[in-house]
Design a protein around this motif. Structure first.
Motif, short mmCIF file in Angstrom:
data_model
loop_
_atom_site.label_atom_id
_atom_site.label_comp_id
_atom_site.label_asym_id
_atom_site.label_seq_id
_atom_site.Cartn_x
_atom_site.Cartn_y
_atom_site.Cartn_z
N VAL A 164 0.79 -1.16 0.03
CA VAL A 164 -0.01 -0.12 -0.02
C VAL A 164 0.82 1.21 -0.13
N THR A 165 0.38 2.38 -0.45
CA THR A 165 1.01 3.72 -0.56
C THR A 165 0.05 4.72 0.34
N GLU A 166 0.64 5.58 1.13
CA GLU A 166 0.05 6.42 1.80
C GLU A 166 -0.23 7.76 0.84
N GLY A 167 -1.48 7.94 0.72
CA GLY A 167 -2.05 9.10 0.03
C GLY A 167 -2.59 10.18 1.11
N ALA A 168 -2.81 11.47 0.49
CA ALA A 168 -3.36 12.46 1.41
C ALA A 168 -4.00 13.64 0.46
N THR A 169 -4.66 14.29 1.10
CA THR A 169 -5.58 15.44 0.39
C THR A 169 -5.46 16.65 1.03
N LEU A 170 -5.43 17.72 0.66
CA LEU A 170 -5.20 18.84 1.51
C LEU A 170 -6.61 19.90 0.87
N VAL A 171 -7.53 20.23 1.61
CA VAL A 171 -8.47 20.87 1.16
C VAL A 171 -8.35 22.44 1.64
N VAL A 172 -8.11 23.24 0.86
CA VAL A 172 -7.77 24.69 1.46
C VAL A 172 -8.89 25.81 0.72
N ASN A 173 -9.65 26.50 1.83
CA ASN A 173 -10.44 27.39 1.21
C ASN A 173 -9.70 28.78 0.49
N ARG A 174 -10.22 29.39 -0.70
CA ARG A 174 -9.74 30.40 -1.25
C ARG A 174 -8.43 29.97 -2.02
N MET A 175 -8.11 28.63 -2.31
CA MET A 175 -6.93 28.11 -3.04
C MET A 175 -7.43 27.78 -4.53
N GLY A 176 -8.76 27.37 -4.70
CA GLY A 176 -9.02 27.06 -5.91
C GLY A 176 -9.57 28.19 -6.81
N ASP A 177 -9.88 27.92 -8.16
CA ASP A 177 -10.51 28.88 -8.80
C ASP A 177 -11.57 29.79 -8.34
N PHE A 178 -11.54 30.83 -8.81
CA PHE A 178 -12.53 31.97 -8.22
C PHE A 178 -12.65 32.09 -6.80
N GLY A 179 -11.59 31.77 -5.92
CA GLY A 179 -11.61 31.94 -4.46
C GLY A 179 -12.27 30.94 -3.64
N ARG A 180 -12.62 29.77 -4.50
CA ARG A 180 -13.15 28.95 -3.77
C ARG A 180 -12.17 27.63 -3.07
N TYR A 181 -13.07 26.30 -2.92
CA TYR A 181 -12.26 25.38 -2.18
C TYR A 181 -11.57 24.73 -3.27
N GLY A 182 -10.32 24.59 -3.00
CA GLY A 182 -9.34 23.88 -3.91
C GLY A 182 -8.70 22.56 -3.22
N VAL A 183 -8.86 21.47 -3.84
CA VAL A 183 -8.41 20.02 -3.38
C VAL A 183 -7.05 19.66 -4.11
N GLU A 184 -5.84 19.75 -3.11
CA GLU A 184 -4.85 19.32 -3.55
C GLU A 184 -4.27 17.99 -3.41
N PRO A 185 -4.26 17.04 -4.18
CA PRO A 185 -3.68 15.74 -4.01
C PRO A 185 -2.21 15.53 -3.74
N LEU A 186 -1.89 14.82 -2.52
CA LEU A 186 -0.69 14.46 -1.81
C LEU A 186 -0.20 13.07 -2.18
#
Length: 505
Positions: free
Chosen positions: A332-354
């Motif tokens: 198995v491999t460890e994955g993660a997600t980082l959800v940050v407000n104002r990081m996405g387009d139009f200042g909305r929620y951006g999801v960053e895969p890690l």
């Protein structure tokens, strides 16, 4: 009441027929004469009168006591029950021969059901679903007619309203499921906060469909003799030097742009000081520093980096996915997600895969150090690596979070990078303090329980000893008194009976 109403209508109609008949000659058929075995012939009535007779027949049949109802109706009209039955049968026979019986019978049944439903009789519960269904269908038909009229009169306004209704439906359907994904965005962006299950399923599906994601870090430069080759690639923050000598109990954030090979390095760090007053004075108890070390280690092992951050601003989530390239299902491999407000387009929620990069832990020689790194994958909003680190110093434990973006890659705004790193550091410090209090509380409760259990066991042993001692003293005293007052004391047979005289045997 229902039968009486039908009777009055029938009598009135018969009277009208008698007084308002057409002046025409009518010769009855001798074969229809009852005296000659006929049934009386056809009834010279209109369709409305025949329908009334059919309704009367249905009312008699559906009554609670048909025979009594028939006799009552015949008596009210001056007829015998046999004559009334013959009249009803003749009416039914004439309608059947003319082919109007089925249609008229269905109309009569529908009228009877409607009358019973309106009167609140016993069949109201049976017809209630039909009435509700009819109401809904009538409302739907009215809406469709109104809509058609409005579309024909105002086509542009009607199209706008239809689009608004469609948008409202899509928003209400997608909002609780995925947070309303914005298509054709630079990275995965949602208008509302995406649920945890959706983010995890999105990451796992992307990972399995592409047999693993490719990291988004830029390729190292190809110039010969360039020292910056070592800075690029997975694990580049493991050799990153962070100056935490001036760490204090207040958080500090530093941003550097002059580091070789990096476009942006943002670091936030904070000191967790050793508080000796929080630990007990017993030699066997753990010190405050030991509590802090144990709590920080558990936080890093459980990856609870955003536990005390508002879910509406930043959320970090780690999970395991199967490694498709290894060929072994257990890998198995460890994955993660980082959800940050104002990081996405139009200042909305951006999801960053890690994806997991490295984990370093040193405890044997020198101060305790624990580092964890995650690098970004394609499909996110920036390119770089995030480093979570804790290091032991003379004053306590220093927690730091670093975000490093190499040159040639996308870097987030400085303001967003500072907010991200500082929020993660504050959350880790709060989680450590909470975990330390929980550990100390559990240990204190365990000590209190052990002390109570030990005291209770000692008291029970003392009470049992005193009780046995008193029983032994009472037995000795009883034996002494018995020997003194009994001249036959000690004279026993093996059977347990006292020695008896031979005269009494």
């Amino acid at each position: 009441m229902l039968c009486r109403r039908w009777l009055i209508a029938f009598v009135c109609s018969a009277a009208l027929t008698t007084t308002c008949a057409l002046e025409a000659t009518w010769t009855p058929n001798d074969a229809d004469n009852v005296d000659k075995g006929g049934d009386g012939g056809p009834l010279p009535m209109s369709l409305a009168q025949r329908k009334q007779l059919l309704e009367l027949e249905s009312a008699i049949v559906q009554s609670q006591d048909p025979q009594a109802t028939l006799s009552h109706v015949a008596q009210q009209n001056g007829l015998s029950p046999e004559d009334l039955v013959g009249m009803l049968n003749r009416n039914r026979k004439d309608l059947e021969q003319s082919g109007q019986l089925e249609q008229m019978q269905s109309e009569v049944n529908a009228g009877m059901m409607q009358a019973q439903g309106a009167g609140g009789g016993r069949t109201m519960s049976a017809t209630l679903p039909r009435r509700i269904l009819g109401l809904i269908s009538s409302i739907f038909v009215a809406l469709m007619k109104t809509t058609a009229v409005q579309i024909s009169r105002k086509p542009k306004q009607s199209m706008i309203v239809a689009l608004m209704l469609l948008a409202t439906f899509l928003v209400s359907y997608n909002a609780p499921r995925n947070g309303i994904v914005i298509p054709f965005s630079h990275g995965h962006t949602t208008i509302l906060q995406p649920p945890n299950d959706y983010v995890e399923n999105w990451f796992v599906n992307k990972w399995t469909s592409a047999n693993g994601w490719e990291n988004s870090l830029p390729a190292p430069p190809q110039k010969k003799g360039s020292k910056s080759k070592k800075l690029f690639g997975v694990g580049m923050t493991s050799s990153l030097d962070i100056d935490i000598s001036d760490a204090q109990e207040e958080i500090k954030v530093e941003t550097r742009r002059d580091e070789e090979g990096y476009a942006l390095i943002t670091t936030a760090y904070k000191l967790i000081s050793n508080d000796d007053d929080t630990a007990n004075e017993d030699e066997d108890d753990m010190s405050a520093e030991a509590y802090i070390q144990e709590s920080v280690k558990s936080i890093f092992l459980e990856r609870k980096f955003s536990e005390f951050i508002s879910a509406k601003s930043i959320r970090f989530r780690s999970f395991l996915v199967s490694d498709e390239g290894s060929g072994n299902e257990d890998d198995v491999t460890e994955g993660a997600t980082l959800v940050v407000n104002r990081m996405g387009d139009f200042g909305r929620y951006g999801v960053e895969p890690l994806c997991f990069s490295y984990e370093l832990e040193e405890e044997e020689d020198g101060p305790i150090t624990h580092c964890i790194g995650y690098h970004t994958l394609k499909g996110g909003h920036f390119d770089g690596e995030i480093k979570f680190s804790v290091e032991q110093t003379d004053g306590g434990m220093v927690v730091s979070v670093s975000l490093a973006c190499p040159k040639g890659g996308r870097a987030p705004p400085v303001r967003l990078a500072k907010a991200l790193t500082s929020s993660l550091v504050e959350s880790i410090v709060e989680s450590t303090a909470m975990r330390m209090k929980q550990t100390m509380s559990r240990r204190n409760q365990s000590k209190l329980y052990r002390a109570r259990a030990s005291g209770s066991a000692s008291l029970k042993r003392h009470l049992r000893y005193e009780q046995e001692k008193n029983q032994e003293e009472m037995a000795l005293e009883r034996k002494r008194k018995w020997k003194r007052n009994n001249p036959d004391a000690g004279h026993y047979r093996p059977s347990g009976h006292r020695l008896r005289s031979p005269n009494n045997c």
